[in-house]
Design a protein around this motif. Structure first.
Motif, PDB file in Angstrom:
ATOM      1  N   ASN A  90      15.472 -35.925  -9.296  1.00 24.72           N
ATOM      2  CA  ASN A  90      14.995 -36.233 -10.553  1.00 24.72           C
ATOM      3  C   ASN A  90      15.614 -37.844 -11.081  1.00 24.72           C
ATOM      4  O   ASN A  90      16.602 -38.151 -10.341  1.00 24.72           O
ATOM      5  CB  ASN A  90      15.838 -35.202 -11.484  1.00 24.72           C
ATOM      6  CG  ASN A  90      15.336 -33.800 -11.349  1.00 24.72           C
ATOM      7  OD1 ASN A  90      16.245 -33.061 -10.830  1.00 24.72           O
ATOM      8  ND2 ASN A  90      14.217 -33.502 -11.884  1.00 24.72           N
ATOM      9  N   ASN A  91      15.015 -38.366 -11.845  1.00 22.53           N
ATOM     10  CA  ASN A  91      15.507 -39.311 -12.486  1.00 22.53           C
ATOM     11  C   ASN A  91      15.823 -38.794 -14.288  1.00 22.53           C
ATOM     12  O   ASN A  91      15.005 -38.554 -14.820  1.00 22.53           O
ATOM     13  CB  ASN A  91      14.367 -40.427 -12.603  1.00 22.53           C
ATOM     14  CG  ASN A  91      14.168 -41.456 -11.566  1.00 22.53           C
ATOM     15  OD1 ASN A  91      15.350 -41.420 -10.718  1.00 22.53           O
ATOM     16  ND2 ASN A  91      13.040 -42.014 -11.383  1.00 22.53           N
ATOM     17  N   TYR A  93      18.684 -40.855 -16.329  1.00 20.29           N
ATOM     18  CA  TYR A  93      19.794 -41.732 -16.228  1.00 20.29           C
ATOM     19  C   TYR A  93      21.111 -41.356 -17.086  1.00 20.29           C
ATOM     20  O   TYR A  93      22.181 -41.756 -16.804  1.00 20.29           O
ATOM     21  CB  TYR A  93      19.451 -43.138 -16.223  1.00 20.29           C
ATOM     22  CG  TYR A  93      18.819 -43.727 -14.816  1.00 20.29           C
ATOM     23  CD1 TYR A  93      18.254 -42.820 -13.724  1.00 20.29           C
ATOM     24  CD2 TYR A  93      18.837 -44.799 -15.039  1.00 20.29           C
ATOM     25  CE1 TYR A  93      17.858 -43.366 -12.672  1.00 20.29           C
ATOM     26  CE2 TYR A  93      18.354 -45.569 -13.602  1.00 20.29           C
ATOM     27  CZ  TYR A  93      17.697 -44.859 -12.608  1.00 20.29           C
ATOM     28  OH  TYR A  93      17.469 -45.518 -11.272  1.00 20.29           O
ATOM     29  N   GLU A  94      20.774 -40.547 -17.747  1.00 22.43           N
ATOM     30  CA  GLU A  94      21.862 -40.120 -19.077  1.00 22.43           C
ATOM     31  C   GLU A  94      22.754 -39.186 -18.196  1.00 22.43           C
ATOM     32  O   GLU A  94      24.158 -39.049 -18.513  1.00 22.43           O
ATOM     33  CB  GLU A  94      21.312 -39.148 -19.862  1.00 22.43           C
ATOM     34  CG  GLU A  94      20.567 -40.206 -20.953  1.00 22.43           C
ATOM     35  CD  GLU A  94      19.254 -40.433 -20.710  1.00 22.43           C
ATOM     36  OE1 GLU A  94      18.537 -40.301 -19.533  1.00 22.43           O
ATOM     37  OE2 GLU A  94      18.058 -40.416 -21.697  1.00 22.43           O
ATOM     38  N   THR A 183      15.687 -40.096 -26.795  1.00 21.29           N
ATOM     39  CA  THR A 183      16.341 -38.777 -26.141  1.00 21.29           C
ATOM     40  C   THR A 183      17.718 -38.671 -26.900  1.00 21.29           C
ATOM     41  O   THR A 183      18.127 -39.459 -27.304  1.00 21.29           O
ATOM     42  CB  THR A 183      16.603 -39.329 -24.590  1.00 21.29           C
ATOM     43  OG1 THR A 183      15.231 -39.101 -23.966  1.00 21.29           O
ATOM     44  CG2 THR A 183      17.395 -38.148 -23.851  1.00 21.29           C
ATOM     45  N   TYR A 202      17.659 -43.384 -24.587  1.00 16.67           N
ATOM     46  CA  TYR A 202      16.486 -43.728 -23.900  1.00 16.67           C
ATOM     47  C   TYR A 202      15.396 -43.550 -24.913  1.00 16.67           C
ATOM     48  O   TYR A 202      15.235 -42.448 -25.648  1.00 16.67           O
ATOM     49  CB  TYR A 202      16.369 -42.456 -22.840  1.00 16.67           C
ATOM     50  CG  TYR A 202      15.225 -42.820 -21.793  1.00 16.67           C
ATOM     51  CD1 TYR A 202      15.728 -43.352 -20.472  1.00 16.67           C
ATOM     52  CD2 TYR A 202      14.030 -42.618 -22.010  1.00 16.67           C
ATOM     53  CE1 TYR A 202      14.645 -43.706 -19.449  1.00 16.67           C
ATOM     54  CE2 TYR A 202      13.010 -42.649 -20.910  1.00 16.67           C
ATOM     55  CZ  TYR A 202      13.358 -43.123 -19.756  1.00 16.67           C
ATOM     56  OH  TYR A 202      12.475 -43.400 -18.865  1.00 16.67           O
ATOM     57  N   ASN A 231      15.460 -31.341 -15.898  1.00 14.24           N
ATOM     58  CA  ASN A 231      13.845 -31.756 -15.993  1.00 14.24           C
ATOM     59  C   ASN A 231      13.572 -32.119 -17.669  1.00 14.24           C
ATOM     60  O   ASN A 231      12.579 -32.201 -17.979  1.00 14.24           O
ATOM     61  CB  ASN A 231      12.751 -30.837 -15.563  1.00 14.24           C
ATOM     62  CG  ASN A 231      12.972 -30.604 -13.965  1.00 14.24           C
ATOM     63  OD1 ASN A 231      13.834 -29.756 -13.728  1.00 14.24           O
ATOM     64  ND2 ASN A 231      12.483 -31.489 -13.480  1.00 14.24           N
ATOM     65  N   ARG A 236      10.270 -32.078 -23.880  1.00 10.41           N
ATOM     66  CA  ARG A 236       9.867 -33.521 -23.078  1.00 10.41           C
ATOM     67  C   ARG A 236       8.491 -33.845 -23.215  1.00 10.41           C
ATOM     68  O   ARG A 236       7.763 -33.099 -23.288  1.00 10.41           O
ATOM     69  CB  ARG A 236      10.482 -33.535 -21.642  1.00 10.41           C
ATOM     70  CG  ARG A 236       9.581 -32.813 -20.878  1.00 10.41           C
ATOM     71  CD  ARG A 236       9.708 -32.757 -19.438  1.00 10.41           C
ATOM     72  NE  ARG A 236       9.489 -34.207 -18.733  1.00 10.41           N
ATOM     73  CZ  ARG A 236       9.663 -34.471 -17.876  1.00 10.41           C
ATOM     74  NH1 ARG A 236      10.360 -33.812 -16.887  1.00 10.41           N
ATOM     75  NH2 ARG A 236       9.486 -35.812 -17.292  1.00 10.41           N
ATOM     76  N   SER A 247       7.491 -40.632 -19.434  1.00  8.13           N
ATOM     77  CA  SER A 247       7.646 -39.134 -19.861  1.00  8.13           C
ATOM     78  C   SER A 247       9.091 -38.766 -20.296  1.00  8.13           C
ATOM     79  O   SER A 247       9.662 -37.961 -19.685  1.00  8.13           O
ATOM     80  CB  SER A 247       6.964 -38.323 -18.624  1.00  8.13           C
ATOM     81  OG  SER A 247       5.723 -38.445 -18.414  1.00  8.13           O
ATOM     82  N   LYS A 249      12.554 -37.608 -21.858  1.00 12.68           N
ATOM     83  CA  LYS A 249      13.358 -36.038 -21.642  1.00 12.68           C
ATOM     84  C   LYS A 249      13.915 -35.805 -22.887  1.00 12.68           C
ATOM     85  O   LYS A 249      14.384 -36.787 -23.643  1.00 12.68           O
ATOM     86  CB  LYS A 249      14.136 -35.949 -20.456  1.00 12.68           C
ATOM     87  CG  LYS A 249      13.256 -36.133 -19.082  1.00 12.68           C
ATOM     88  CD  LYS A 249      14.195 -36.111 -18.028  1.00 12.68           C
ATOM     89  CE  LYS A 249      13.246 -36.026 -16.807  1.00 12.68           C
ATOM     90  NZ  LYS A 249      14.178 -36.007 -15.598  1.00 12.68           N
TER      91      LYS A 249
HETATM   92  N1  LIG Z   1      15.684 -39.570 -21.351  1.00 16.36           N
HETATM   93  C1  LIG Z   1      15.150 -39.763 -20.075  1.00 16.36           C
HETATM   94  N2  LIG Z   1      13.808 -39.279 -19.674  1.00 16.36           N
HETATM   95  C2  LIG Z   1      13.317 -39.767 -18.619  1.00 16.36           C
HETATM   96  C3  LIG Z   1      14.234 -40.396 -17.768  1.00 16.36           C
HETATM   97  C4  LIG Z   1      15.272 -40.836 -17.838  1.00 16.36           C
HETATM   98  O1  LIG Z   1      15.959 -41.486 -16.987  1.00 16.36           O
HETATM   99  N3  LIG Z   1      15.885 -40.631 -19.151  1.00 16.36           N
HETATM  100  N4  LIG Z   1      13.695 -40.931 -16.208  1.00 16.36           N
HETATM  101  C5  LIG Z   1      12.053 -40.886 -16.391  1.00 16.36           C
HETATM  102  C6  LIG Z   1      11.608 -40.955 -15.074  1.00 16.36           C
HETATM  103  S1  LIG Z   1      11.790 -42.738 -14.395  1.00 16.36           S
HETATM  104  C7  LIG Z   1      10.728 -40.250 -14.173  1.00 16.36           C
HETATM  105  S2  LIG Z   1       9.984 -40.331 -12.770  1.00 16.36           S
HETATM  106  C8  LIG Z   1      10.570 -38.876 -15.054  1.00 16.36           C
HETATM  107  C9  LIG Z   1      11.226 -37.774 -14.027  1.00 16.36           C
HETATM  108  O2  LIG Z   1      10.962 -36.718 -14.578  1.00 16.36           O
HETATM  109  P1  LIG Z   1      11.567 -35.175 -13.525  1.00 16.36           P
HETATM  110  O3  LIG Z   1      12.783 -35.383 -13.160  1.00 16.36           O
HETATM  111  O4  LIG Z   1      11.263 -33.741 -14.536  1.00 16.36           O
HETATM  112  O5  LIG Z   1      10.528 -35.130 -12.396  1.00 16.36           O
HETATM  113  O6  LIG Z   1      11.307 -38.501 -16.120  1.00 16.36           O
HETATM  114  C10 LIG Z   1      11.283 -39.716 -17.031  1.00 16.36           C
HETATM  115  N5  LIG Z   1      11.965 -39.422 -18.224  1.00 16.36           N
END
Ligand SMILES: Nc1nc2c(c(=O)[nH]1)N[C@H]1C(S)=C(S)[C@@H](COP(=O)(O)O)O[C@H]1N2
Ligand SMILES: [Mo]
Length: 327
Positions: A90-91, A93-94, A183, A202, A231, A236, A247, A249
């Motif tokens: 997953n990404n 970063y928080e 976020t 974010y 996720n 999200r 996208s 979160k």
């Molecule tokens: N708040 C927040 N939302 C975020 C991110 C994040 O770091 N922080 N990363 C984004 C990135 S780069 C991607 S590719 C997707 C990954 O979603 P997943 O982990 O559910 O596949 O979330 C996105 N939403």
């Protein structure tokens, strides 16, 4: 994204994979998520204080089945990415910049109770509980491709509904030309925000017509269950024709605004991460090609499709725009 040089993305992603899946199995096997988090803090190279706060915060309940779902629009019949991959790679970063950090640390985030502030150019601003926000909306299974700007992709069966259906309830005024999202930003629950990698919280944004497109989704679940924290629980965005960073979160604020809002990655590196961020194999990232992608769980690479394969649905939104300039 920014942190990793193009050269070290592939090897580390591939070689670390077996390792962190093993670690996760260890956590589950132990049945002690909290102890697991505290122990893994050290493995993940985090400071002792993170590990300590990890052990003092109770984890929120795990995913629960979402009943009464109906099929949603535009689902793909491509094979779904394994749940294990979608919830451990997953990404977010928080919770740290490693692909496995979110699955290890996101248990610290408290998602109940949850509320979302709706404000700006609309007739019904306010602070709404998650329950009130979701009440009128039927839950749909929406199986969409997710293409990260880092050139990997997945197919995820989301549970959610059209963002536009929610936005309309708050009666945006004619001045609302964009929608901005933020976020949660809480260092007590999110060890990653103690480091100023991004200008927290974010933030993301869409033009209002993009936000109103029925493919733009608010997700509350995946694989038939509520979202795991990593996720983006409990709510999200999923914008499948754009790079994954759009996208956003764990949303706590939705604002109707007049001007294009500042967004996290675009503010940090505007040459690398556009505001529109529509998936486009013809426009390379300055540090790597966007022509192909690695579908998680597959060998080899696939061609990346314009608008991530959703051109038929969304290309009209961008008619007359230069997609190289407005990338
Ligand atoms: N708040 C927040 N939302 C975020 C991110 C994040 O770091 N922080 N990363 C984004 C990135 S780069 C991607 S590719 C997707 C990954 O979603 P997943 O982990 O559910 O596949 O979330 C996105 N939403
Ligand atoms: Mo991403």
């Amino acid at each position: 994204m920014l942190i990793k040089k193009p050269g070290d993305i592939k090897p580390s992603e591939i070689t670390d994979r077996a390792l962190y899946l093993d670690r996760r199995r260890f956590i589950r096997g132990a049945g002690l998520a909290v102890a697991g988090i505290a122990g893994l803090g050290l493995l993940a190279g985090c400071e002792g204080s993170d590990a300590q706060s990890a052990s003092s915060v109770p984890p929120t309940p795990g995913p629960r089945p979402i009943p009464d779902r109906r099929p949603g629009p535009y689902s793909t019949d491509e094979p779904e990415t394994a749940w294990e991959d979608a919830t451990s790679y997953n990404n977010f970063y928080e919770f740290g910049t490693g692909k496995d950090d979110p699955s290890v640390f996101a248990g610290l985030m408290k998602t109940e109770p949850w509320s979302v502030v709706i404000d700006g150019e609309c007739e019904r601003p306010g602070k709404y509980t998650l329950e009130d926000l979701l009440a009128p909306h039927a839950m749909e299974d929406r199986i969409y491709r997710l293409r990260c700007v880092e050139a990997w992709s997945m197919v995820i069966p989301w549970v959610g509904f059209s963002l536009g259906d929610l936005l309309k309830r708050f009666q945006p005024t004619s001045a609302a030309r964009y929608v901005a999202f933020a976020t949660l930003n809480d260092p007590e629950q999110m060890p990653g925000v103690r480091r100023r990698i991004l200008d927290w919280p974010y933030r993301e944004g869409l033009r209002i017509d993009e936000a109103m497109h029925p493919l733009a989704t608010l997700a509350v679940g995946m694989y038939g269950e509520t979202l795991p924290n990593q996720n983006g629980a409990p709510l999200r965005l999923v914008v499948p024709w754009k790079y994954g960073f759009k996208s956003i979160k764990s949303i706590v604020r939705i604002s109707f605004v007049r001007e294009r809002p500042p967004t996290a990655w675009n503010s940090l590196q505007p040459d690398e991460y556009g505001f529109f961020a529509n998936v486009n194999p013809a426009v390379d990232h300055p540090r790597w090609s966007q022509k192909r992608e690695r579908r998680i769980g597959e060998w080899g690479r696939r061609e990346t499709l314009p608008f991530n394969g959703y051109a038929g649905e969304v290309a009209d939104l961008y008619r007359g725009m230069d997609l190289r300039k407005n990338f």
